[in-house]
Design a protein around this motif. Sequence first.
Motif, PDB file in Angstrom:
ATOM      1  N   TYR A  42      14.602  51.106   5.984  1.00  0.00           N
ATOM      2  CA  TYR A  42      14.362  52.108   4.951  1.00  0.00           C
ATOM      3  C   TYR A  42      15.093  51.723   3.679  1.00  0.00           C
ATOM      4  O   TYR A  42      16.260  51.363   3.699  1.00  0.00           O
ATOM      5  CB  TYR A  42      14.836  53.480   5.419  1.00  0.00           C
ATOM      6  CG  TYR A  42      14.744  54.533   4.346  1.00  0.00           C
ATOM      7  CD1 TYR A  42      13.516  55.082   4.008  1.00  0.00           C
ATOM      8  CD2 TYR A  42      15.864  54.948   3.652  1.00  0.00           C
ATOM      9  CE1 TYR A  42      13.418  56.034   3.014  1.00  0.00           C
ATOM     10  CE2 TYR A  42      15.781  55.901   2.661  1.00  0.00           C
ATOM     11  CZ  TYR A  42      14.550  56.443   2.351  1.00  0.00           C
ATOM     12  OH  TYR A  42      14.451  57.377   1.361  1.00  0.00           O
ATOM     13  N   ILE A  43      14.396  51.775   2.563  1.00  0.00           N
ATOM     14  CA  ILE A  43      14.992  51.521   1.263  1.00  0.00           C
ATOM     15  C   ILE A  43      14.901  52.811   0.470  1.00  0.00           C
ATOM     16  O   ILE A  43      13.826  53.377   0.305  1.00  0.00           O
ATOM     17  CB  ILE A  43      14.260  50.381   0.526  1.00  0.00           C
ATOM     18  CG1 ILE A  43      14.423  49.092   1.310  1.00  0.00           C
ATOM     19  CG2 ILE A  43      14.800  50.227  -0.886  1.00  0.00           C
ATOM     20  CD1 ILE A  43      13.623  47.939   0.756  1.00  0.00           C
ATOM     21  N   LYS A  44      16.039  53.281  -0.016  1.00  0.00           N
ATOM     22  CA  LYS A  44      16.090  54.519  -0.760  1.00  0.00           C
ATOM     23  C   LYS A  44      15.213  54.408  -2.001  1.00  0.00           C
ATOM     24  O   LYS A  44      15.295  53.428  -2.728  1.00  0.00           O
ATOM     25  CB  LYS A  44      17.538  54.805  -1.162  1.00  0.00           C
ATOM     26  CG  LYS A  44      17.731  56.119  -1.837  1.00  0.00           C
ATOM     27  CD  LYS A  44      19.199  56.344  -2.103  1.00  0.00           C
ATOM     28  CE  LYS A  44      19.412  57.678  -2.765  1.00  0.00           C
ATOM     29  NZ  LYS A  44      20.817  57.948  -2.999  1.00  0.00           N
ATOM     30  N   PRO A  45      14.367  55.407  -2.259  1.00  0.00           N
ATOM     31  CA  PRO A  45      13.531  55.361  -3.444  1.00  0.00           C
ATOM     32  C   PRO A  45      14.383  55.415  -4.711  1.00  0.00           C
ATOM     33  O   PRO A  45      15.444  56.008  -4.724  1.00  0.00           O
ATOM     34  CB  PRO A  45      12.653  56.600  -3.335  1.00  0.00           C
ATOM     35  CG  PRO A  45      13.056  57.328  -2.134  1.00  0.00           C
ATOM     36  CD  PRO A  45      14.154  56.591  -1.460  1.00  0.00           C
ATOM     37  N   GLY A  46      13.894  54.826  -5.745  1.00  0.00           N
ATOM     38  CA  GLY A  46      14.618  54.830  -7.018  1.00  0.00           C
ATOM     39  C   GLY A  46      14.888  53.421  -7.473  1.00  0.00           C
ATOM     40  O   GLY A  46      14.442  52.444  -6.878  1.00  0.00           O
ATOM     41  N   ALA A  47      15.611  53.330  -8.545  1.00  0.00           N
ATOM     42  CA  ALA A  47      15.911  52.042  -9.149  1.00  0.00           C
ATOM     43  C   ALA A  47      16.816  51.215  -8.240  1.00  0.00           C
ATOM     44  O   ALA A  47      17.668  51.748  -7.543  1.00  0.00           O
ATOM     45  CB  ALA A  47      16.583  52.254 -10.498  1.00  0.00           C
ATOM     46  N   GLY A  48      16.633  49.904  -8.280  1.00  0.00           N
ATOM     47  CA  GLY A  48      17.467  48.982  -7.517  1.00  0.00           C
ATOM     48  C   GLY A  48      18.757  48.710  -8.272  1.00  0.00           C
ATOM     49  O   GLY A  48      18.966  47.606  -8.772  1.00  0.00           O
ATOM     50  N   ILE A  49      19.594  49.729  -8.383  1.00  0.00           N
ATOM     51  CA  ILE A  49      20.837  49.626  -9.134  1.00  0.00           C
ATOM     52  C   ILE A  49      21.988  50.050  -8.230  1.00  0.00           C
ATOM     53  O   ILE A  49      21.935  51.102  -7.599  1.00  0.00           O
ATOM     54  CB  ILE A  49      20.805  50.524 -10.391  1.00  0.00           C
ATOM     55  CG1 ILE A  49      19.694  50.064 -11.336  1.00  0.00           C
ATOM     56  CG2 ILE A  49      22.157  50.530 -11.103  1.00  0.00           C
ATOM     57  CD1 ILE A  49      19.460  50.980 -12.518  1.00  0.00           C
ATOM     58  N   GLY A  50      23.006  49.223  -8.171  1.00  0.00           N
ATOM     59  CA  GLY A  50      24.210  49.551  -7.423  1.00  0.00           C
ATOM     60  C   GLY A  50      25.384  49.656  -8.381  1.00  0.00           C
ATOM     61  O   GLY A  50      25.281  49.310  -9.553  1.00  0.00           O
ATOM     62  N   TYR A  51      26.515  50.128  -7.868  1.00  0.00           N
ATOM     63  CA  TYR A  51      27.670  50.288  -8.740  1.00  0.00           C
ATOM     64  C   TYR A  51      28.977  50.053  -7.994  1.00  0.00           C
ATOM     65  O   TYR A  51      29.035  50.097  -6.776  1.00  0.00           O
ATOM     66  CB  TYR A  51      27.694  51.690  -9.370  1.00  0.00           C
ATOM     67  CG  TYR A  51      28.105  52.775  -8.399  1.00  0.00           C
ATOM     68  CD1 TYR A  51      29.411  53.242  -8.381  1.00  0.00           C
ATOM     69  CD2 TYR A  51      27.197  53.328  -7.502  1.00  0.00           C
ATOM     70  CE1 TYR A  51      29.799  54.231  -7.500  1.00  0.00           C
ATOM     71  CE2 TYR A  51      27.574  54.307  -6.621  1.00  0.00           C
ATOM     72  CZ  TYR A  51      28.877  54.764  -6.619  1.00  0.00           C
ATOM     73  OH  TYR A  51      29.266  55.727  -5.735  1.00  0.00           O
ATOM     74  N   ALA A  52      30.005  49.791  -8.762  1.00  0.00           N
ATOM     75  CA  ALA A  52      31.377  49.689  -8.265  1.00  0.00           C
ATOM     76  C   ALA A  52      32.282  50.114  -9.418  1.00  0.00           C
ATOM     77  O   ALA A  52      31.858  50.125 -10.580  1.00  0.00           O
ATOM     78  CB  ALA A  52      31.689  48.260  -7.839  1.00  0.00           C
ATOM     79  N   ARG A 139      18.547  55.886 -10.969  1.00  0.00           N
ATOM     80  CA  ARG A 139      19.506  56.037  -9.879  1.00  0.00           C
ATOM     81  C   ARG A 139      20.634  56.887 -10.439  1.00  0.00           C
ATOM     82  O   ARG A 139      21.131  56.633 -11.538  1.00  0.00           O
ATOM     83  CB  ARG A 139      20.019  54.674  -9.440  1.00  0.00           C
ATOM     84  CG  ARG A 139      21.107  54.632  -8.436  1.00  0.00           C
ATOM     85  CD  ARG A 139      20.754  55.086  -7.004  1.00  0.00           C
ATOM     86  NE  ARG A 139      19.450  54.870  -6.492  1.00  0.00           N
ATOM     87  CZ  ARG A 139      19.045  53.853  -5.736  1.00  0.00           C
ATOM     88  NH1 ARG A 139      19.871  52.900  -5.422  1.00  0.00           N
ATOM     89  NH2 ARG A 139      17.818  53.780  -5.305  1.00  0.00           N
ATOM     90  N   VAL A 140      21.035  57.909  -9.716  1.00  0.00           N
ATOM     91  CA  VAL A 140      22.089  58.815 -10.149  1.00  0.00           C
ATOM     92  C   VAL A 140      23.156  58.837  -9.072  1.00  0.00           C
ATOM     93  O   VAL A 140      22.845  58.913  -7.888  1.00  0.00           O
ATOM     94  CB  VAL A 140      21.533  60.232 -10.384  1.00  0.00           C
ATOM     95  CG1 VAL A 140      22.633  61.189 -10.803  1.00  0.00           C
ATOM     96  CG2 VAL A 140      20.423  60.216 -11.422  1.00  0.00           C
ATOM     97  N   PHE A 141      24.421  58.755  -9.487  1.00  0.00           N
ATOM     98  CA  PHE A 141      25.519  58.842  -8.525  1.00  0.00           C
ATOM     99  C   PHE A 141      26.709  59.505  -9.189  1.00  0.00           C
ATOM    100  O   PHE A 141      26.779  59.607 -10.412  1.00  0.00           O
ATOM    101  CB  PHE A 141      25.886  57.475  -7.959  1.00  0.00           C
ATOM    102  CG  PHE A 141      26.094  56.399  -8.984  1.00  0.00           C
ATOM    103  CD1 PHE A 141      27.335  56.186  -9.548  1.00  0.00           C
ATOM    104  CD2 PHE A 141      25.041  55.596  -9.390  1.00  0.00           C
ATOM    105  CE1 PHE A 141      27.528  55.198 -10.485  1.00  0.00           C
ATOM    106  CE2 PHE A 141      25.229  54.598 -10.334  1.00  0.00           C
ATOM    107  CZ  PHE A 141      26.482  54.404 -10.883  1.00  0.00           C
TER     108      PHE A 141
END
Length: 178
Positions: A42-52, A139-141
């Motif tokens: 499963y791949i979460k829907p939304g932009a392929g953006i990660g963060y640190a 993508r929102v976090f």
Amino acid sequence: MMYKLILIAPAIMALTIASACAAKPNVPHKNVQKSAMASQNYIKPGAGIGYAHNLKSQYNVGETTTFKLYLGESYDSGVMRVTVTATGVQLLAADPKDFDMSIGGDHEMTVSFTANFNGRHYINVQALADIGDGNSMSRVFSIPVQVGPVTTQKPNPDMKTMADGENIIEMTAEEEIK
């Protein structure tokens, strides 16, 4: 003639619904993998953006804190638009920024804030990937920020623990069947 019209109308409606259900939106499928075990891939829907980020400790009221936010993406082209907001803290430096995604690698952003009162607060980041084809994805976090000492919440006096360990709160209710 009336019977033919009655039979044709539901058939037209069924065809319209079937064609609407079969239509697929025009979104990039760059990161999608198909397999028999879809739930494991499963791949979460939304932009392929990660963060640190390098925000790692507890803070005091009135203290100004600056940290780095690193955003990674998996796109070959387009623009990533980043907006930072906050609840409970005042942002001092976190202007919206645009990053060129054709460069690749991590994109760095500096965020500064100060808190006016103790508690658990959040810095919210919205990253919008616009790849130029008319479809933008976001993508929102949220990044939690603890200001002052951690306070424990009082347990709810109505909370009951079931035999299986699940916690529940029983409430009275009236049901009316009509």
